[in-house]
Design an enzyme around this catalytic site. Structure first.
Site, PDB file in Angstrom:
ATOM      1  N   ASN A   1       8.032   0.214  -3.013  1.00  0.00           N
ATOM      2  CA  ASN A   1       8.250  -1.078  -2.354  1.00  0.00           C
ATOM      3  C   ASN A   1       7.382  -2.134  -3.027  1.00  0.00           C
ATOM      4  OD1 ASN A   1       5.607  -1.447  -0.528  1.00  0.00           O
ATOM      5  ND2 ASN A   1       6.248   0.714  -0.421  1.00  0.00           N
TER       6      ASN A   1
ATOM      7  N   CYS B   1       1.356  -9.459 -15.552  1.00  0.00           N
ATOM      8  CA  CYS B   1       1.133  -8.633 -14.375  1.00  0.00           C
ATOM      9  C   CYS B   1       2.390  -8.666 -13.510  1.00  0.00           C
ATOM     10  CB  CYS B   1      -0.091  -9.115 -13.596  1.00  0.00           C
ATOM     11  SG  CYS B   1       0.172 -10.639 -12.645  1.00  0.00           S
TER      12      CYS B   1
ATOM     13  N   ASN C   1      -2.162   3.644   4.203  1.00  0.00           N
ATOM     14  CA  ASN C   1      -1.386   2.528   3.687  1.00  0.00           C
ATOM     15  C   ASN C   1      -2.327   1.548   3.004  1.00  0.00           C
ATOM     16  OD1 ASN C   1       0.337   0.428   3.179  1.00  0.00           O
ATOM     17  ND2 ASN C   1       0.910   0.049   5.302  1.00  0.00           N
TER      18      ASN C   1
ATOM     19  N   CYS D   1       3.275 -12.169 -12.488  1.00  0.00           N
ATOM     20  CA  CYS D   1       3.625 -13.147 -13.529  1.00  0.00           C
ATOM     21  C   CYS D   1       5.138 -13.359 -13.602  1.00  0.00           C
ATOM     22  CB  CYS D   1       3.122 -12.661 -14.883  1.00  0.00           C
ATOM     23  SG  CYS D   1       1.349 -12.865 -15.132  1.00  0.00           S
TER      24      CYS D   1
ATOM     25  N   CYS E   1      -5.474 -13.110 -12.071  1.00  0.00           N
ATOM     26  CA  CYS E   1      -4.730 -12.970 -13.323  1.00  0.00           C
ATOM     27  C   CYS E   1      -5.017 -14.143 -14.250  1.00  0.00           C
ATOM     28  CB  CYS E   1      -3.228 -12.859 -13.034  1.00  0.00           C
ATOM     29  SG  CYS E   1      -2.197 -12.754 -14.522  1.00  0.00           S
TER      30      CYS E   1
ATOM     31  N   CYS F   1       0.618 -18.106 -13.309  1.00  0.00           N
ATOM     32  CA  CYS F   1       0.761 -16.996 -12.365  1.00  0.00           C
ATOM     33  C   CYS F   1       0.132 -17.361 -11.023  1.00  0.00           C
ATOM     34  CB  CYS F   1       0.104 -15.735 -12.937  1.00  0.00           C
ATOM     35  SG  CYS F   1       0.205 -14.284 -11.860  1.00  0.00           S
TER      36      CYS F   1
ATOM     37  N   CYS G   1      20.805   4.238   2.925  1.00  0.00           N
ATOM     38  CA  CYS G   1      19.482   4.466   2.346  1.00  0.00           C
ATOM     39  C   CYS G   1      19.592   4.459   0.823  1.00  0.00           C
ATOM     40  CB  CYS G   1      18.905   5.803   2.824  1.00  0.00           C
ATOM     41  SG  CYS G   1      19.813   7.242   2.259  1.00  0.00           S
TER      42      CYS G   1
ATOM     43  N   GLY H   1       9.230  10.807  -5.300  1.00  0.00           N
ATOM     44  CA  GLY H   1      10.004  11.442  -6.355  1.00  0.00           C
ATOM     45  C   GLY H   1       9.355  11.352  -7.718  1.00  0.00           C
TER      46      GLY H   1
END
Length: 403
Positions: free
Chosen positions: A186, A228, A152, A231, A310, A305, A252, A89
């Protein structure tokens, strides 16, 4: 004997060469096709942006930003490469906006088929096997280069290829992209992007929409300088909870095209401000559709972190800040007005006393903190009035003449 790693590297190189060949073929096919006068966006490639206001110039309104003093050089946008991860979207609208803005190159990566999730929404009759996604994108703006990957990024092999493309996939061969845009839905994919960008010291922007589809946000992440994604992770990540267990059976996530469009719009707006260096680039900008509220804030990197890359970028940033010369802020000295002589003791005073000023002021209403009134309206003072009478105006005037 050739090792497995060398074979994988060779396969990756061949895949990249195949992508370049497909792009050149699709670009040539689009350029060779005869112009379709019935299609409003079908046009030949334009080598140089122009501010000339004619029907055949699609860049006249964009170049007007330069004439109005908003952007110093808008044509510079054609030199930038942006990687968009996820074409759902938010990602699909983001890719289209970047295309219409005239970005130099877009690298799209999605776990779902890009030509189905994005471009088939504009060109439903496109057939697979003929790079419909690139062909239709070139129909929107044939000046933009496209590179698409359907895999993926959280798997080991695909993650290595993803890192290779964002570090070497720019318009200039061998150079890194200018910006990575996260439009995934996700946490696992977000953490993969976060890990890759921290390791490569790649600046990126994260975006997202809430599960109820009435709020969203964008965030600029500069490795080592700003927080990040690891963090300050969401509770589901910090507590090592499998996010798949949070989904309710038979329910959903909601989706509103309006919220997706708003988040994509502010994301691309932030991209343009960052790349073309105008306005204020938001470190974090939220959107609450229920209250029309846009909160902003900035978060510093977390020294503890969990991502070691990082923490490494934080050390590099601190060293650069220590070496940078500090700006000396000059304090303005207020000049005291000194009169030469005042033998006669002349002073400037108000003609009204405090009592008169108070009487001329009206009541002050209760206002929120930070708001004041410019002036007040005093209460009406009741003076002497004449008693009502049934005499006419002529009779009253005759009485006044005899006084």
């Amino acid at each position: 004997m050739t090792s497995v790693e060398e074979l994988k590297l060779r396969v990756r190189e061949l895949e990249n060469e195949l992508i370049k060949c497909k792009q050149k073929r699709c670009t040539a096919m689009c350029a060779e096709e005869p112009a379709d006068n019935n299609h409003p966006h079908h046009r030949p490639r334009i080598d140089k942006m122009s501010a000339e206001v004619v029907d055949s110039n699609p860049y006249s309104r964009l170049m007007a930003l330069k004439r109005m003093g908003i952007v110093e050089d808008y044509e510079k946008i054609r030199t930038f490469t942006v990687a968009v991860v996820g074409v759902g979207g938010v990602g699909s609208v983001t890719a289209e906006m970047l295309t219409r803005c005239g970005i130099g190159k877009v690298i799209q990566t999605s776990h779902y088929y890009i030509n189905i999730s994005f471009y088939h929404s504009f060109q439903p009759n496109a057939s697979d096997g003929q790079c419909p996604s690139v062909q239709h994108a070139l129909t929107i703006n044939p000046d933009v280069q496209f590179e698409t990957h359907n895999y993926n990024i959280t798997t080991m092999d695909n993650f290595a290829h993803f890192m290779d493309r964002i570090s070497h996939g720019a318009l200039q061969d061998g150079k890194a992209v200018d910006l990575v845009l996260s439009c995934v839905d996700n946490f696992e994919a977000r953490m993969a992007i976060n890990t890759a960008c921290n390791e490569l010291s790649q600046i990126w922007m994260e975006s997202g929409v809430s599960e109820n589809a009435v709020s969203g946000h964008i965030q600029l992440i500069i490795p080592g300088e700003t927080a990040c994604f690891a963090c300050a992770p969401p509770l589901v990540v910090a507590a090592n909870i499998d996010e798949k267990t949070l989904k309710r059976e038979g329910v959903c996530a909601a989706s509103l095209p309006t919220t997706m469009g708003v988040v994509a719009g502010i994301l691309v707006q932030n991209v343009l401000k960052y790349l073309l260096k105008f306005g204020t680039v938001s470190h974090y900008l939220g959107y609450n559709a229920m209250q029309d509220f846009f909160p902003t804030m900035a978060m510093k990197a977390n020294p503890t972190c969990d991502d070691r890359h990082c923490r490494k970028r934080q050390d590099v940033y601190k060293k650069k800040e220590a070496e940078r010369p500090k700006k000396v802020v000059e304090q303005a000295v207020e000049e005291v007005v000194v009169h030469e002589e005042n033998d006669w003791g002349i002073e400037l005073v108000s003609e009204q006393t405090d009592q008169e000023l108070q009487a001329a002021s009206g009541p002050v209403p209760d206002l929120p903190e930070g708001i004041t009134v410019a002036y007040t309206i005093p209460d009406k003072v009741k003076g002497e009035t004449v008693e009502e009478t049934e005499q006419s105006l002529e009779e009253l005037m005759a009485q006044m003449r005899t006084m």
